[in-house]
Design a protein around this motif. Sequence first.
Motif, PDB file in Angstrom:
ATOM      1  N   LEU A 214       5.596 -13.840  14.260  1.00 31.93           N
ATOM      2  CA  LEU A 214       5.800 -15.253  13.925  1.00 31.93           C
ATOM      3  C   LEU A 214       4.505 -15.902  13.461  1.00 31.93           C
ATOM      4  CD1 LEU A 214       8.218 -16.392  16.764  1.00 31.93           C
ATOM      5  CD2 LEU A 214       8.764 -15.937  14.367  1.00 31.93           C
ATOM      6  N   TYR A 215       3.384 -15.490  14.045  1.00 33.57           N
ATOM      7  CA  TYR A 215       2.087 -16.015  13.621  1.00 33.57           C
ATOM      8  C   TYR A 215       1.776 -15.581  12.188  1.00 33.57           C
ATOM      9  CZ  TYR A 215      -2.909 -16.877  13.438  1.00 33.57           C
ATOM     10  OH  TYR A 215      -4.154 -17.302  13.063  1.00 33.57           O
ATOM     11  N   LEU A 216       2.054 -14.323  11.867  1.00 36.96           N
ATOM     12  CA  LEU A 216       1.751 -13.806  10.526  1.00 36.96           C
ATOM     13  C   LEU A 216       2.714 -14.322   9.460  1.00 36.96           C
ATOM     14  CD1 LEU A 216       0.892 -10.079  11.303  1.00 36.96           C
ATOM     15  CD2 LEU A 216      -0.681 -11.915  10.685  1.00 36.96           C
ATOM     16  N   PHE A 217       4.000 -14.399   9.787  1.00 31.73           N
ATOM     17  CA  PHE A 217       5.008 -14.764   8.802  1.00 31.73           C
ATOM     18  C   PHE A 217       5.501 -16.203   8.943  1.00 31.73           C
ATOM     19  CE2 PHE A 217       5.350 -10.154   8.878  1.00 31.73           C
ATOM     20  CZ  PHE A 217       5.422  -9.865   7.533  1.00 31.73           C
ATOM     21  N   GLY A 218       4.926 -16.952   9.870  1.00 33.56           N
ATOM     22  CA  GLY A 218       5.406 -18.302  10.138  1.00 33.56           C
ATOM     23  C   GLY A 218       5.349 -19.230   8.942  1.00 33.56           C
ATOM     24  N   TYR A 219       4.260 -19.179   8.195  1.00 34.47           N
ATOM     25  CA  TYR A 219       4.129 -20.044   7.028  1.00 34.47           C
ATOM     26  C   TYR A 219       5.190 -19.704   5.986  1.00 34.47           C
ATOM     27  CZ  TYR A 219       2.214 -22.485   3.039  1.00 34.47           C
ATOM     28  OH  TYR A 219       2.066 -23.306   1.961  1.00 34.47           O
ATOM     29  N   TRP A 220       5.412 -18.423   5.753  1.00 41.19           N
ATOM     30  CA  TRP A 220       6.433 -18.001   4.785  1.00 41.19           C
ATOM     31  C   TRP A 220       7.825 -18.427   5.252  1.00 41.19           C
ATOM     32  CZ3 TRP A 220      10.405 -14.414   5.552  1.00 41.19           C
ATOM     33  CH2 TRP A 220      11.141 -14.121   4.421  1.00 41.19           C
ATOM     34  N   MET A 221       8.103 -18.267   6.542  1.00 43.28           N
ATOM     35  CA  MET A 221       9.409 -18.667   7.079  1.00 43.28           C
ATOM     36  C   MET A 221       9.623 -20.174   6.911  1.00 43.28           C
ATOM     37  SD  MET A 221       9.483 -16.604  10.638  1.00 43.28           S
ATOM     38  CE  MET A 221       9.635 -14.850  10.739  1.00 43.28           C
ATOM     39  N   ALA A 222       8.605 -20.947   7.262  1.00 44.74           N
ATOM     40  CA  ALA A 222       8.715 -22.403   7.131  1.00 44.74           C
ATOM     41  C   ALA A 222       8.874 -22.819   5.683  1.00 44.74           C
ATOM     42  CB  ALA A 222       7.492 -23.070   7.743  1.00 44.74           C
ATOM     43  N   ALA A 223       8.185 -22.139   4.765  1.00 41.32           N
ATOM     44  CA  ALA A 223       8.303 -22.466   3.344  1.00 41.32           C
ATOM     45  C   ALA A 223       9.714 -22.187   2.834  1.00 41.32           C
ATOM     46  CB  ALA A 223       7.274 -21.678   2.532  1.00 41.32           C
ATOM     47  N   GLN A 224      10.317 -21.097   3.279  1.00 32.46           N
ATOM     48  CA  GLN A 224      11.682 -20.772   2.865  1.00 32.46           C
ATOM     49  C   GLN A 224      12.674 -21.824   3.365  1.00 32.46           C
ATOM     50  OE1 GLN A 224      12.551 -18.138   0.817  1.00 32.46           O
ATOM     51  NE2 GLN A 224      10.336 -17.962   0.651  1.00 32.46           N
ATOM     52  N   ILE A 225      12.547 -22.197   4.617  1.00 33.60           N
ATOM     53  CA  ILE A 225      13.446 -23.198   5.196  1.00 33.60           C
ATOM     54  C   ILE A 225      13.228 -24.553   4.536  1.00 33.60           C
ATOM     55  CG2 ILE A 225      14.024 -24.425   7.327  1.00 33.60           C
ATOM     56  CD1 ILE A 225      13.326 -21.785   8.796  1.00 33.60           C
ATOM     57  N   TYR A 226      11.960 -24.894   4.289  1.00 32.91           N
ATOM     58  CA  TYR A 226      11.642 -26.166   3.633  1.00 32.91           C
ATOM     59  C   TYR A 226      12.235 -26.216   2.227  1.00 32.91           C
ATOM     60  CZ  TYR A 226       8.921 -29.920   1.542  1.00 32.91           C
ATOM     61  OH  TYR A 226       8.551 -31.051   0.885  1.00 32.91           O
ATOM     62  N   SER A 227      12.123 -25.138   1.472  1.00 36.13           N
ATOM     63  CA  SER A 227      12.684 -25.109   0.112  1.00 36.13           C
ATOM     64  C   SER A 227      14.193 -25.312   0.126  1.00 36.13           C
ATOM     65  CB  SER A 227      12.358 -23.782  -0.571  1.00 36.13           C
ATOM     66  OG  SER A 227      10.983 -23.635  -0.723  1.00 36.13           O
ATOM     67  N   PHE A 228      14.859 -24.682   1.082  1.00 34.65           N
ATOM     68  CA  PHE A 228      16.313 -24.835   1.173  1.00 34.65           C
ATOM     69  C   PHE A 228      16.675 -26.263   1.568  1.00 34.65           C
ATOM     70  CE2 PHE A 228      20.450 -24.358   3.327  1.00 34.65           C
ATOM     71  CZ  PHE A 228      21.165 -23.821   2.270  1.00 34.65           C
ATOM     72  N   ALA A 229      15.922 -26.851   2.495  1.00 34.54           N
ATOM     73  CA  ALA A 229      16.192 -28.230   2.918  1.00 34.54           C
ATOM     74  C   ALA A 229      15.975 -29.200   1.762  1.00 34.54           C
ATOM     75  CB  ALA A 229      15.309 -28.599   4.097  1.00 34.54           C
ATOM     76  N   VAL A 230      14.935 -28.997   0.973  1.00 33.41           N
ATOM     77  CA  VAL A 230      14.692 -29.853  -0.190  1.00 33.41           C
ATOM     78  C   VAL A 230      15.843 -29.738  -1.186  1.00 33.41           C
ATOM     79  CG1 VAL A 230      13.208 -30.129  -2.219  1.00 33.41           C
ATOM     80  CG2 VAL A 230      12.190 -29.933   0.035  1.00 33.41           C
ATOM     81  N   LEU A 231      16.320 -28.522  -1.412  1.00 36.21           N
ATOM     82  CA  LEU A 231      17.464 -28.315  -2.303  1.00 36.21           C
ATOM     83  C   LEU A 231      18.680 -29.081  -1.807  1.00 36.21           C
ATOM     84  CD1 LEU A 231      18.819 -26.474  -4.646  1.00 36.21           C
ATOM     85  CD2 LEU A 231      19.630 -25.173  -2.677  1.00 36.21           C
ATOM     86  N   ILE A 232      18.938 -29.018  -0.523  1.00 36.17           N
ATOM     87  CA  ILE A 232      20.094 -29.707   0.049  1.00 36.17           C
ATOM     88  C   ILE A 232      19.956 -31.220  -0.112  1.00 36.17           C
ATOM     89  CG2 ILE A 232      21.327 -30.213   2.205  1.00 36.17           C
ATOM     90  CD1 ILE A 232      21.920 -27.451   1.149  1.00 36.17           C
ATOM     91  N   PHE A 233      18.811 -31.765   0.258  1.00 33.52           N
ATOM     92  CA  PHE A 233      18.641 -33.220   0.234  1.00 33.52           C
ATOM     93  C   PHE A 233      18.556 -33.780  -1.181  1.00 33.52           C
ATOM     94  CE2 PHE A 233      17.003 -32.609   4.654  1.00 33.52           C
ATOM     95  CZ  PHE A 233      18.042 -33.283   5.262  1.00 33.52           C
ATOM     96  N   GLN A 234      17.983 -33.033  -2.120  1.00 31.94           N
ATOM     97  CA  GLN A 234      17.887 -33.525  -3.493  1.00 31.94           C
ATOM     98  C   GLN A 234      19.242 -33.544  -4.191  1.00 31.94           C
ATOM     99  OE1 GLN A 234      14.916 -31.081  -5.378  1.00 31.94           O
ATOM    100  NE2 GLN A 234      13.267 -32.521  -4.870  1.00 31.94           N
TER     101      GLN A 234
END
Length: 96
Positions: free
Chosen positions: A61-81
């Motif tokens: 989670l420490y190594l891949f956390g930023y990538w995981m958060a970026a993926q979730i953030y991109s999907f959330a932005v797609l949903i809200f936009q």
Amino acid sequence: MGGRFIQLAQEALVLTVVVSGPAVLAALVVGLVLALIQALTQVQEQTLQMAAKIVMVFGTLYLFGYWMAAQIYSFAVLIFQNFSLWVGWLGRGVAL
């Protein structure tokens, strides 16, 4: 509308599997390696296996956390936009 909702739900489930994949895979590999070592040495200590899995999952989670958060953030932005495009009653003056 129903088809788009199903497609978004499918994308959310796939994203969940992809994002959780590295941590689950790390726990699987550590579990298999330690199970093999325990079977070969006949040491049946479950605490060792659980502690190693927890450390490995947190490390993953420490190594891949930023990538995981970026993926979730991109999907959330797609949903809200695009929310107003998918919901027909927005923008028509309908009072909530």
